[in-house]
Design an enzyme around this catalytic site. Structure first.
Site, PDB file in Angstrom:
ATOM      1  N   CYS A   1      13.802  10.465   6.308  1.00 44.73           N
ATOM      2  CA  CYS A   1      13.824   9.981   7.690  1.00 44.73           C
ATOM      3  C   CYS A   1      15.211  10.119   8.313  1.00 44.73           C
ATOM      4  O   CYS A   1      15.342  10.350   9.507  1.00 44.73           O
ATOM      5  CB  CYS A   1      13.379   8.537   7.746  1.00 44.73           C
TER       6      CYS A   1
ATOM      7  N   LYS B   1       0.839  -1.208   0.000  1.00 45.50           N
ATOM      8  CA  LYS B   1       0.000   0.000   0.000  1.00 45.50           C
ATOM      9  C   LYS B   1       0.868   1.251   0.000  1.00 45.50           C
ATOM     10  O   LYS B   1       1.561   1.552   0.954  1.00 45.50           O
ATOM     11  CB  LYS B   1      -0.916   0.048   1.230  1.00 45.50           C
TER      12      LYS B   1
ATOM     13  N   GLU C   1      10.867  15.409  15.038  1.00 48.37           N
ATOM     14  CA  GLU C   1      11.111  15.291  13.598  1.00 48.37           C
ATOM     15  C   GLU C   1      10.204  16.270  12.853  1.00 48.37           C
ATOM     16  O   GLU C   1       8.977  16.224  12.997  1.00 48.37           O
ATOM     17  CB  GLU C   1      10.811  13.860  13.144  1.00 48.37           C
TER      18      GLU C   1
ATOM     19  N   GLU D   1      10.491   0.791   9.856  1.00 45.36           N
ATOM     20  CA  GLU D   1      11.453   1.851   9.506  1.00 45.36           C
ATOM     21  C   GLU D   1      10.754   3.152   9.817  1.00 45.36           C
ATOM     22  O   GLU D   1       9.899   3.599   9.053  1.00 45.36           O
ATOM     23  CB  GLU D   1      11.791   1.787   8.010  1.00 45.36           C
TER      24      GLU D   1
END
Ligand code: NDP
Length: 492
Positions: free
Chosen positions: A302, A194, A399, A268
């Protein structure tokens, strides 16, 4: 010479020398369907959502939204293909199919690059030179492993696990699809993938290639939709493995959902990497690395080097060089080959970034941004750096996933190690120094899955990638990337 950047027109034909990549060869469908059991099928929900170009807000296409019943169809097709063909096929035959996909990705590289840039907003230079070649390289690399698994794990009997549910984010759509699909197929598993709702098009283009490669129906299924579709996939009771790349928040939800079930997982997740520059570093080279580390793909990375630690004695010179370099970056139409900084992927993400910029200012940090005209349409954030930042500032802790760098200083190695490790994340880091001893000292003490020395953001399919702590678990890439898709039995 003035450091002011020439104003940009929205269409990206900036005054100096526009070099727009042609879109004439791109064939966008009006509507994309789900790829289930080797065919493109309409969603049972009959719902479609728009995918837009974030650099001009124009609609590119309508994308099918998979309902729970579509998810069930996709999983059952993957299970059928696993039982009937893929798990029984001689490994070297599996390898041939994966090599075929790799070659087709290479053949269609230009189309993939343009589509990725139109759908996601990243500069064409990056999709052309990084995303697409790395996606092909992943397929090539894992195709090579398909018939050599017993050599990868001596004295073990490597067995496939079954059906893998794979969920990917919007920042590297094709590359993430390759990272997920290639090792799963090489190890004899079938997949339901997906993509993210804002960037489904290249995954669906990949589905066309998979059809062209003549893979047995159901070995790869690609279902589009939003987070709800992902949730249905995670909660399906016939999945053997979940491979997820995305935020730590959703990663935690998934881990809760599969807890207690016999499901393997790789997560991840997010990061807040320390990029550390010592006074003995080659400063100009380091400045290039810092710029690349945080502004590559608008900081939607990331492992972005979003926390910069500069040794106090070179702070003035490094920040001056960084500001000069920022002023030379070109923000504009991502399809222009000169563009360094493309569009932010979505309005939602732009709002998140702008919110952090306001927080940073309120916290007392000093902001510096590229002085340029922002195109009237689309989602844009100029490259930004903050000085006067402390460890407690939110912009240094959370983040941001945008082109925003928070700069702090340090005096000693001990101090910088403790500051670098003062984060719930542990995905990546960078070290800049001419001393090998310092590099080895730091790399052994910083808790991060990947540490680059005198470079940054270098990726290779042979090299494992993954995090510690809240950056997730499991590795993708390299021999280690095979492990999450295998059961290893001892040879008696
Ligand atoms: P999200 O976690 O929001 O989404 C990731 C994927 O999960 C998308 O396909 C999303 O669908 C889907 N999803 C959303 N909610 C659920 C749910 N409840 N159950 C199952 N699936 C769900 O992350 P972003 O897309 O915003 O990506 C950015 C994040 O990804 C950053 O935090 C970044 O650090 C991380 N990331 C990590 C990488 C790594 O290798 N460690 C690499 C790249 C990104 P949809 O988008 O359609 O809503």
């Amino acid at each position: 010479m003035s450091s002011k950047i020439t104003p940009l027109e929205f269409n990206g034909c900036w005054d100096l020398s526009p070099a727009l990549e042609s879109t004439k060869h791109i064939k966008l469908k009006k509507q994309y369907e789900l790829f289930i059991n080797g065919k493109f099928v309409k969603p049972k929900s009959e719902n479609y959502f728009a995918s837009i170009n974030p650099s001009n807000e124009e609609k590119l296409s309508m994308i099918a939204e998979a309902s729970d019943n579509d998810v069930k169809d996709a999983v059952s097709s993957a299970r059928g293909a696993y039982n009937k063909y893929w798990s029984k096929m001689p490994p070297k035959e599996r390898g041939k199919y994966i090599f075929r996909i790799a070659r087709l990705v290479q053949e269609k590289a230009k189309e993939f690059a343009v589509l990725e840039t139109m759908d996601g907003g990243k500069p064409i230079r990056e999709s052309r030179d990084i995303d697409v070649p790395l996606a092909a390289a992943h397929f090539f690399y894992y195709a090579g492993w398909a018939d050599k698994l017993q050599y990868a794990f001596p004295n073990r009997n490597p067995m496939s696990i079954g059906v893998a549910g794979q969920i990917i984010p919007w920042n590297f759509p094709l590359m993430m699809a390759a990272w997920k699909i290639a090792p799963a197929l090489a190890t004899g598993n079938t997949v339901v993938l997906k993509p993210s709702e804002t960037t489904s098009i290249t995954a669906l283009k990949l589905a066309e290639l998979i059809q062209e490669a003549d893979l047995p129906p159901g070995v790869v299924n690609i279902i589009t939709g939003d987070g709800g579709t992902g949730e249905n996939l995670v909660n399906h009771n016939d999945i053997d493995k979940i491979a997820f790349t995305g935020s730590t928040k959703v990663g935690k939800l998934i881990m809760k959902a599969i807890a207690g079930k016999n499901i393997k997982s790789t997560m991840e997740l997010g990061g807040k990497a320390a990029n550390i520059i010592f006074e003995d570093a080659p400063l100009d080279q380091a400045v290039e690395g810092i710029i690349n580390g945080i502004f590559f793909n608008q900081g939607h990375v990331c492992c972005a080097g979003s926390r910069l630690f500069v040794q106090e004695s070179v702070f003035e010179v490094v920040t001056r060089k960084l500001k000069d370099r920022i002023q030379s970056l070109i923000l504009g139409n991502p399809l222009d080959k000169n563009t360094d900084i493309g569009a932010i992927n979505s309005k939602e993400q732009l709002n998140t970034i702008n919110n952090y910029l306001n927080i940073g200012k309120k916290e007392g940090a000093e902001i510096f941004q590229l002085d340029c005209n922002i195109p009237a349409k689309g989602f844009w954030c100029p490259p930004t750096l903050f000085t006067n930042v402390s460890q407690s500032h939110l912009i240094a802790k959370e983040e941001i996933f945008g082109p925003v760098l928070a700069i702090q200083t340090f005096r000693t190695i001990k101090e910088v190690i403790s500051k670098a490790n003062n984060t719930p994340y542990g995905l990546s880091a960078g070290v800049w120094t001419e001393k090998g001893s310092k590099i080895f000292n730091l790399t052994s003490k910083i808790n991060a899955g990947v540490i680059w020395a005198n470079t940054y953001n270098k990726f290779d399919p042979t090299s494992p990638f993954g995090g510690y702590k809240e950056s997730g678990h499991g590795r993708e890439g390299g021999l280690q990337g095979l492990l999450p898709y295998l059961n290893l039995q001892h040879v008696k």
